[in-house]
Design an enzyme around this catalytic site. Sequence first.
Site, short mmCIF file in Angstrom:
data_model
loop_
_atom_site.label_atom_id
_atom_site.label_comp_id
_atom_site.label_asym_id
_atom_site.label_seq_id
_atom_site.Cartn_x
_atom_site.Cartn_y
_atom_site.Cartn_z
N ARG A 113 32.70 68.72 -49.86
CA ARG A 113 33.50 68.19 -50.97
C ARG A 113 34.51 69.18 -51.53
NH1 ARG A 113 33.27 64.53 -54.04
NH2 ARG A 113 32.79 65.63 -55.97
N GLU A 125 32.38 70.83 -54.48
CA GLU A 125 33.49 70.75 -55.44
C GLU A 125 33.75 72.09 -56.13
OE1 GLU A 125 31.85 67.46 -57.72
OE2 GLU A 125 31.52 68.77 -59.43
N ARG A 131 29.86 55.24 -56.63
CA ARG A 131 28.94 56.24 -57.15
C ARG A 131 28.28 55.67 -58.40
NH1 ARG A 131 30.42 62.01 -60.07
NH2 ARG A 131 30.16 60.77 -61.95
N ASP A 136 25.54 61.48 -57.93
CA ASP A 136 25.83 62.89 -58.20
C ASP A 136 24.72 63.48 -59.05
OD1 ASP A 136 26.94 65.35 -58.70
OD2 ASP A 136 28.87 64.59 -59.42
N TYR A 139 24.38 63.40 -67.43
CA TYR A 139 25.70 63.62 -66.81
C TYR A 139 26.32 62.30 -66.31
CZ TYR A 139 29.04 64.13 -63.14
OH TYR A 139 30.15 63.95 -62.37
N HIS A 190 24.68 66.67 -59.82
CA HIS A 190 25.42 67.65 -60.63
C HIS A 190 24.67 68.97 -60.81
CE1 HIS A 190 28.68 68.55 -63.61
NE2 HIS A 190 29.33 67.80 -62.75
N TRP A 210 24.75 72.61 -66.24
CA TRP A 210 25.23 71.32 -66.74
C TRP A 210 25.60 70.40 -65.60
CZ3 TRP A 210 30.24 69.21 -66.26
CH2 TRP A 210 30.35 67.91 -66.84
N GLU A 216 36.93 60.82 -53.28
CA GLU A 216 36.58 60.40 -54.65
C GLU A 216 37.83 59.92 -55.37
OE1 GLU A 216 35.04 63.57 -57.11
OE2 GLU A 216 34.22 62.15 -58.57
N GLU A 241 24.82 63.98 -54.03
CA GLU A 241 25.79 65.08 -54.23
C GLU A 241 25.22 66.21 -55.07
OE1 GLU A 241 29.51 63.51 -55.62
OE2 GLU A 241 29.96 65.31 -56.79
#
Length: 402
Positions: A283, A262, A147, A210, A159, A212, A402, A339, A236
Amino acid sequence: MKITDARIIVCSPGRNFVTLELVTEDGITGLGDATLNGRELAVASYLTEHVVPLIIGRDARRIEDTWHYLYKGVYWRRGSVTMTSIGAVDMALWDIAGKSANKPIYQLLGGASREAVRAYCHANGATVDETLQSIADHQRQGYTAIRAQCATPGQPDTYGIAKGGQRYEPAERGLPRETLWSTEPYLQFAPQLFERIRREFGPGLDLLHDVHHRLRPIEAARLGRSLEPFHLFWMEDPVTAELQEGFRVIRQHTTTPVAVGEVFDSIFDCYRLIQEQLIDYLRATVLHGGGLTPLRKMAALAEMYHVRTGCHGATDLSPVTMAAAVHFGLSVHNFGIQEHMPHSEETDRVFPHAYSYRDGSLYPGDEPGLGVTIDEALAATYPYQRAYLPVARLGDGTIHSW
Ligand code: GCO
Ligand code: MG
């Protein structure tokens, strides 16, 4: 096999963890991770005040029944605090089941479907050159899926970037830090980053990224399309996970594979995304998804639609969850990738574990159950310290995801 004792252990070996320990009448103990990053004590209190009184005296072998007892019995279903608590109990019961059968848990989940659990790692840098260096370092450690995150020029708080050579750990002690986010420079920079990475490392390396949860649907569609020439393994969390319709917009515009989950806490977060073929990787993790019991059901639904798993594995999930994820990933047919963000040495000393990393993959080891213990005396030397994830604002001061 009655549950006779249940204890909640809160510790902070480098970062905060909440652990549930169940004890049965014949002395078998089971561990469950109960860590919810930034809201740890809410779960500790939920377990202590509301769950422990319900499970003392129950038969530890009734895993499915206990799951539904806690899920349906609460009436106020779902929510991350509730589901993290149920996930911890479920994990601890599977641990007990494995120990009483004297088998590693994957042997109770249908056995190994593969030789190893392929892992991806994190490479990040404040500059493109630093990110390239980090990728090369991780390749030398055997990873074949990486990643890549890099600070957008002018945005040092992007991030995923570690500070001053330290390992990346998103939660920080004290009150939340405010970071600045600007979408347009990021959208312009991301394809430049991956163009450089492909140029340096060629087509063979699997690359992940990612986002995020930061983009609007049409922005995410644009990012996916601009990254197509660099054929990512996945993009992601391109939009906030609760905006399910957003994934339809992304799908209409790009073939870059999409991963999400996630922050999901149940199958109700993902069944439409799976059935409408809007995502490629799920995920959801063993802990926040409510335990091994529901995660296996999510995976079974995903299998029908050729959606693969990719469990969240950041350091805010303790080694207990990581072990559960490795057993799950070894056994489930439609495993995709796991991950792997290695824990600090302090964390590993508090949670000695049988799983190990070797040549790009994770292995569960042969210990019965999850294969993780907790050194309680050592844990007690690391008392809880309040910590939060950062928050993000746009340049004009507006709060952003965030
Ligand atoms: C990841 C995640 C984490 C989260 C963290 C929040 O893909 O690993 O996005 O880095 O930010 O788990 O608690
Ligand atoms: Mg993520």
